[in-house]
Design an enzyme around this catalytic site. Structure first.
Site, PDB file in Angstrom:
ATOM      1  N   LYS A  11       0.846  -1.193   0.000  1.00 19.38           N
ATOM      2  CA  LYS A  11       0.000   0.000   0.000  1.00 19.38           C
ATOM      3  C   LYS A  11       0.882   1.242   0.000  1.00 19.38           C
ATOM      4  O   LYS A  11       1.467   1.608   1.018  1.00 19.38           O
ATOM      5  CB  LYS A  11      -0.915   0.057   1.225  1.00 19.38           C
ATOM      6  CG  LYS A  11      -1.938   1.181   1.065  1.00 19.38           C
ATOM      7  CD  LYS A  11      -2.454   1.744   2.373  1.00 19.38           C
ATOM      8  CE  LYS A  11      -1.767   2.968   2.876  1.00 19.38           C
ATOM      9  NZ  LYS A  11      -1.777   4.159   2.010  1.00 19.38           N
ATOM     10  N   GLU A  51      -1.358   7.382  -0.357  1.00 19.67           N
ATOM     11  CA  GLU A  51      -2.361   7.766  -1.373  1.00 19.67           C
ATOM     12  C   GLU A  51      -1.930   9.035  -2.108  1.00 19.67           C
ATOM     13  O   GLU A  51      -2.430   9.342  -3.163  1.00 19.67           O
ATOM     14  CB  GLU A  51      -3.750   7.892  -0.744  1.00 19.67           C
ATOM     15  CG  GLU A  51      -4.198   9.279  -0.360  1.00 19.67           C
ATOM     16  CD  GLU A  51      -3.591   9.769   0.937  1.00 19.67           C
ATOM     17  OE1 GLU A  51      -2.920   8.962   1.612  1.00 19.67           O
ATOM     18  OE2 GLU A  51      -3.777  10.939   1.260  1.00 19.67           O
ATOM     19  N   GLY A  89       6.929   5.031   8.050  1.00 19.12           N
ATOM     20  CA  GLY A  89       6.062   6.191   8.236  1.00 19.12           C
ATOM     21  C   GLY A  89       6.321   6.808   9.590  1.00 19.12           C
ATOM     22  O   GLY A  89       7.403   6.672  10.156  1.00 19.12           O
ATOM     23  N   GLY A  94       3.110   4.035  13.325  1.00 15.19           N
ATOM     24  CA  GLY A  94       3.827   2.780  13.595  1.00 15.19           C
ATOM     25  C   GLY A  94       3.258   2.087  14.834  1.00 15.19           C
ATOM     26  O   GLY A  94       3.081   0.868  14.862  1.00 15.19           O
ATOM     27  N   GLU A 120      10.123   1.336  10.167  1.00 11.44           N
ATOM     28  CA  GLU A 120      11.100   2.404   9.905  1.00 11.44           C
ATOM     29  C   GLU A 120      10.377   3.711  10.156  1.00 11.44           C
ATOM     30  O   GLU A 120       9.488   4.082   9.378  1.00 11.44           O
ATOM     31  CB  GLU A 120      11.582   2.349   8.442  1.00 11.44           C
ATOM     32  CG  GLU A 120      12.368   1.114   8.085  1.00 11.44           C
ATOM     33  CD  GLU A 120      13.707   1.045   8.782  1.00 11.44           C
ATOM     34  OE1 GLU A 120      14.200   2.093   9.247  1.00 11.44           O
ATOM     35  OE2 GLU A 120      14.246  -0.069   8.892  1.00 11.44           O
ATOM     36  N   CYS A 167      13.309  11.310   6.684  1.00 16.29           N
ATOM     37  CA  CYS A 167      13.465  10.738   8.030  1.00 16.29           C
ATOM     38  C   CYS A 167      14.881  10.957   8.555  1.00 16.29           C
ATOM     39  O   CYS A 167      15.100  11.074   9.749  1.00 16.29           O
ATOM     40  CB  CYS A 167      13.126   9.253   8.010  1.00 16.29           C
ATOM     41  SG  CYS A 167      14.058   8.327   6.789  1.00 16.29           S
ATOM     42  N   GLU A 184       9.940  16.014  15.308  1.00 16.61           N
ATOM     43  CA  GLU A 184      10.264  15.936  13.885  1.00 16.61           C
ATOM     44  C   GLU A 184       9.398  16.945  13.135  1.00 16.61           C
ATOM     45  O   GLU A 184       8.171  16.830  13.145  1.00 16.61           O
ATOM     46  CB  GLU A 184       9.973  14.516  13.389  1.00 16.61           C
ATOM     47  CG  GLU A 184      10.418  14.276  11.972  1.00 16.61           C
ATOM     48  CD  GLU A 184      10.054  12.881  11.501  1.00 16.61           C
ATOM     49  OE1 GLU A 184       8.919  12.442  11.730  1.00 16.61           O
ATOM     50  OE2 GLU A 184      10.918  12.235  10.882  1.00 16.61           O
TER      51      GLU A 184
HETATM   52  P1  NDP Z   1       2.302   8.287   8.015  1.00 14.22           P
HETATM   53  O1  NDP Z   1       2.718   7.509   9.185  1.00 14.22           O
HETATM   54  O2  NDP Z   1       1.223   9.276   8.165  1.00 14.22           O
HETATM   55  O3  NDP Z   1       1.851   7.307   6.827  1.00 14.22           O
HETATM   56  C1  NDP Z   1       2.664   6.274   6.351  1.00 14.22           C
HETATM   57  C2  NDP Z   1       1.812   5.259   5.627  1.00 14.22           C
HETATM   58  O4  NDP Z   1       0.915   4.651   6.558  1.00 14.22           O
HETATM   59  C3  NDP Z   1       0.921   5.860   4.544  1.00 14.22           C
HETATM   60  O5  NDP Z   1       0.826   4.947   3.475  1.00 14.22           O
HETATM   61  C4  NDP Z   1      -0.403   5.999   5.268  1.00 14.22           C
HETATM   62  O6  NDP Z   1      -1.505   6.018   4.406  1.00 14.22           O
HETATM   63  C5  NDP Z   1      -0.412   4.753   6.104  1.00 14.22           C
HETATM   64  N1  NDP Z   1      -1.306   4.806   7.252  1.00 14.22           N
HETATM   65  C6  NDP Z   1      -1.902   5.879   7.826  1.00 14.22           C
HETATM   66  N2  NDP Z   1      -2.645   5.484   8.895  1.00 14.22           N
HETATM   67  C7  NDP Z   1      -2.517   4.143   8.990  1.00 14.22           C
HETATM   68  C8  NDP Z   1      -3.007   3.162   9.895  1.00 14.22           C
HETATM   69  N3  NDP Z   1      -3.794   3.487  10.931  1.00 14.22           N
HETATM   70  N4  NDP Z   1      -2.658   1.865   9.706  1.00 14.22           N
HETATM   71  C9  NDP Z   1      -1.841   1.517   8.691  1.00 14.22           C
HETATM   72  N5  NDP Z   1      -1.347   2.401   7.794  1.00 14.22           N
HETATM   73  C10 NDP Z   1      -1.659   3.700   7.948  1.00 14.22           C
HETATM   74  O7  NDP Z   1       3.627   8.940   7.459  1.00 14.22           O
HETATM   75  P2  NDP Z   1       3.793   9.932   6.236  1.00 14.22           P
HETATM   76  O8  NDP Z   1       3.303   9.309   4.984  1.00 14.22           O
HETATM   77  O9  NDP Z   1       3.252  11.248   6.655  1.00 14.22           O
HETATM   78  O10 NDP Z   1       5.390   9.987   6.129  1.00 14.22           O
HETATM   79  C11 NDP Z   1       6.143  10.776   6.957  1.00 14.22           C
HETATM   80  C12 NDP Z   1       6.701   9.981   8.134  1.00 14.22           C
HETATM   81  O11 NDP Z   1       7.424   8.848   7.652  1.00 14.22           O
HETATM   82  C13 NDP Z   1       7.707  10.776   8.916  1.00 14.22           C
HETATM   83  O12 NDP Z   1       7.492  10.621  10.305  1.00 14.22           O
HETATM   84  C14 NDP Z   1       9.053  10.170   8.533  1.00 14.22           C
HETATM   85  O13 NDP Z   1      10.050  10.316   9.483  1.00 14.22           O
HETATM   86  C15 NDP Z   1       8.684   8.752   8.299  1.00 14.22           C
HETATM   87  N6  NDP Z   1       9.677   8.124   7.407  1.00 14.22           N
HETATM   88  C16 NDP Z   1      10.576   7.224   7.937  1.00 14.22           C
HETATM   89  C17 NDP Z   1      11.560   6.673   7.153  1.00 14.22           C
HETATM   90  C18 NDP Z   1      12.527   5.666   7.704  1.00 14.22           C
HETATM   91  O14 NDP Z   1      13.091   4.908   6.920  1.00 14.22           O
HETATM   92  N7  NDP Z   1      12.762   5.603   9.003  1.00 14.22           N
HETATM   93  C19 NDP Z   1      11.705   7.031   5.744  1.00 14.22           C
HETATM   94  C20 NDP Z   1      10.709   7.954   5.287  1.00 14.22           C
HETATM   95  C21 NDP Z   1       9.724   8.472   6.106  1.00 14.22           C
HETATM   96  P3  NDP Z   1      -2.111   7.382   3.805  1.00 14.22           P
HETATM   97  O15 NDP Z   1      -1.172   8.489   4.145  1.00 14.22           O
HETATM   98  O16 NDP Z   1      -2.188   7.071   2.371  1.00 14.22           O
HETATM   99  O17 NDP Z   1      -3.424   7.558   4.461  1.00 14.22           O
END
Ligand code: NDP
Length: 513
Positions: A193, A196, A246, A251, A268, A302, A400
């Protein structure tokens, strides 16, 4: 210069080898955050589509579309020869490289990142598929030939099963390429997934894996919001593992959702990474690295070096020089080859960044550069921003921001630098600049983070594992350890020859000694 397309690209989702609409028939569109025009039109999945994708991945793992028509030793994906899996992964790498310009263009349109950077990311993604291909023939367990003349012990490494992969918007193809080829190398199947906001290149990747010869159902891609699609993947009883990248907050929700069938969870997550500069450093190199480290990908990264810890004796001159360099970073249309800082991904992220800038000013930090949104007809752009005189307790030193904002915290001794570096809930990465070998290694040992860069910043290699301490994550990606992440261990004990010393027979205890 490239321009956005006249019409948005129209996509379908990949479920069981078919390119399909959402069962509900719903679609949604994504506007370019830099240009304000629709650039993608995608099916909007819900739990029904997610269940269909999981069922396809489960079948491909347990039975495989090939099982009925191929010889036993060419059975479903988990049992395919490593050499053959490697050939498929190499073909995907070649396809990514051949389509590098198109893929980069799509990522720019959906994410707002600069085009020259996006091309480099596509190249890196291809490299990850190649490296994972090289691992497929080196997945092995252990054997014990030391258990006595009548006993042999084997530990097999087997794929963990169906893996749900959930990715964010900031490095769409790169992040899925840190997961998917490694899982496929071990024989896992997947339900992916993407965010979006940025699903375009992940969906194109679906075409590449098909054309490379991956059996139907091994990779499925569902497009939709975290709620309900991500949630459904997280809780689904037929998914064996979740690999999530994310935010830390989401997480934790993934862990909660995964409890039902005790999935393996790899996370991650975010970071508030210290970039530490000692007075004895190569100052010119450190200045360039600090500017790159915080403004790369508009700070939506990140690994962003968002906290500059600088030794007090050089702090004022160093910060002035950072400000001068930051002024010259080209911000603007991400389709312009010269741009280094593009658009912020959406209004919600823009508001989040601006609220942190407000918090910095409210809590008494000194705004040394930037701090404002850049006026633009369509997009959301933020000035490269520097806050000086930040204390470790301030919000902008702890949380962050995920934007182009640097918080500068001075320190006196190496011990103090370590204490400040470790004073947030995160532990993803850190950079440090010094000419002293002692300082470099003592500080590296003291910092609790998954990656330390010494006299460099944000390099990455497929060979080197990546992941976080503390609330920056669970588990590691990349490197050989990625194979361990996506495999289970199975112990097999084999008795050789006739066995007589069963427990109910007289004298069996003697026989066991
Ligand atoms: P989010 O945590 O908001 O979203 C990450 C993914 O999870 C998206 O596909 C999102 O879907 C999905 N998601 C949202 N809610 C849920 C849920 N309840 N259950 C399962 N999946 C869900 O992160 P962002 O997309 O805003 O990305 C930014 C974050 O990612 C930052 O905190 C950054 O530090 C971290 N990150 C970490 C990295 C690493 O390697 N450590 C690398 C890159 C980013 P949707 O948004 O489509 O609704």
């Amino acid at each position: 210069m490239l321009r956005p397309p006249a019409e948005p690209y129209r996509y379908h989702m990949l479920i069981n080898g078919q390119w399909v609409e959402a069962a509900s028939g719903q679609r949604y569109r994504r506007e370019s955050p830099a240009h304000g025009v629709a650039v993608g039109d995608y099916p909007l999945a819900d739990a029904v589509d997610t269940d269909a994708a999981v069922a396809a991945a489960r079948r491909a793992f347990d039975e495989g579309p090939w099982a009925a028509r191929r010889a036993f030793d060419e059975g479903p994906w988990p049992h395919m020869q490593g050499a053959e899996r490697a050939r498929i992964l190499y073909r995907v790498a070649e396809a990514i490289r051949a389509a590098k310009d198109d893929l980069a263009y799509i990522e720019v349109l959906e994410s707002g990142k600069p085009i020259s950077q996006a091309r480099d990311e596509m190249e890196s993604a291809a490299g990850l598929w190649e490296y994972a291909a090289s691992l497929t023939r080196h997945i092995y367990g252990e054997t014990y030939n030391t258990l006595g003349s009548d006993m042999l012990g084997l530990i097999l490494r087997e794929p963990v099963g169906v893996v749900g992969m959930i990715t964010p918007w900031n490095f769409p193809l790169l992040i899925i390429s840190q997961k998917l080829p490694f899982a496929l190398a071990t024989g896992c199947t997947a339900v992916v997934k993407p965010s979006e906001l940025t699903p375009g290149t992940t969906l194109r990747l679906g075409k590449f894996v098909q054309e490379a010869g991956l059996p139907d159902g091994v990779v499925n891609i569902v497009n939709g919001y975290g709620v309900p699609v991500g949630v459904r993947i997280g809780e689904h009883p037929d998914v064996n593992m979740i690999s999530f990248t994310g935010s830390t907050a989401v997480g934790k929700q993934v862990i909660e959702a995964s409890k039902g069938n005790l999935k393996r969870v790899a996370l991650e997550l975010g970071g508030k990474n210290p970039h530490i500069v000692f007075a004895d450093a190569d100052i010119e190199a450190a200045l360039d690295a600090v500017v790159f480290g915080v403004y790369f990908n508009s700070g939506e990264c990140c690994n962003s070096g968002s906290r500059l810890l600088v030794q007090r004796s050089i702090a004022d001159t160093f910060v002035n020089a950072v400000v001068e360099r930051a002024r010259s970073v080209p911000v603007g249309d991400p389709l312009d080859e010269k741009t280094k800082v593009g658009a912020i991904v959406n209004a919600a992220q823009l508001n989040k960044i601006m609220s942190y800038i407000d918090a910095g000013q409210r809590e008494g930090a000194r705004l040394a550069l930037g701090g404002k949104q850049i006026p633009s007809e369509h997009g959301s752009f933020v000035e490269p921003t520097v806050f000086a005189g930040v204390t470790p307790a301030m919000t902008i030193a702890r949380e962050e921001i995920f934007g182009p904002v640097l918080s500068v915290v001075p320190f006196d001794t190496a011990e103090e630098a370590i204490a400040i570096a470790n004073s947030t809930m995160y532990g993803l990465s850190a950079g440090l600049w010094t000419r002293s070998v002692d300082t470099a290694f003592q500080v590296s040992r003291g910092i609790r983070a998954g990656t330390i860069w010494i006299n460099t910043f944000m390099d990455g290699y497929p060979e080197l594992s990546f992941g976080g301490y503390n609330q920056s994550g669970l588990g590691r990606e990349l490197g050989r350890v990625a194979i361990e992440e996506f495999t289970e261990l199975k112990t097999i004990q084999v008795h050789l020859g006739k066995r007589t010393n069963w427990w109910h027979r007289p004298g069996h205890l003697d026989a066991l000694t």
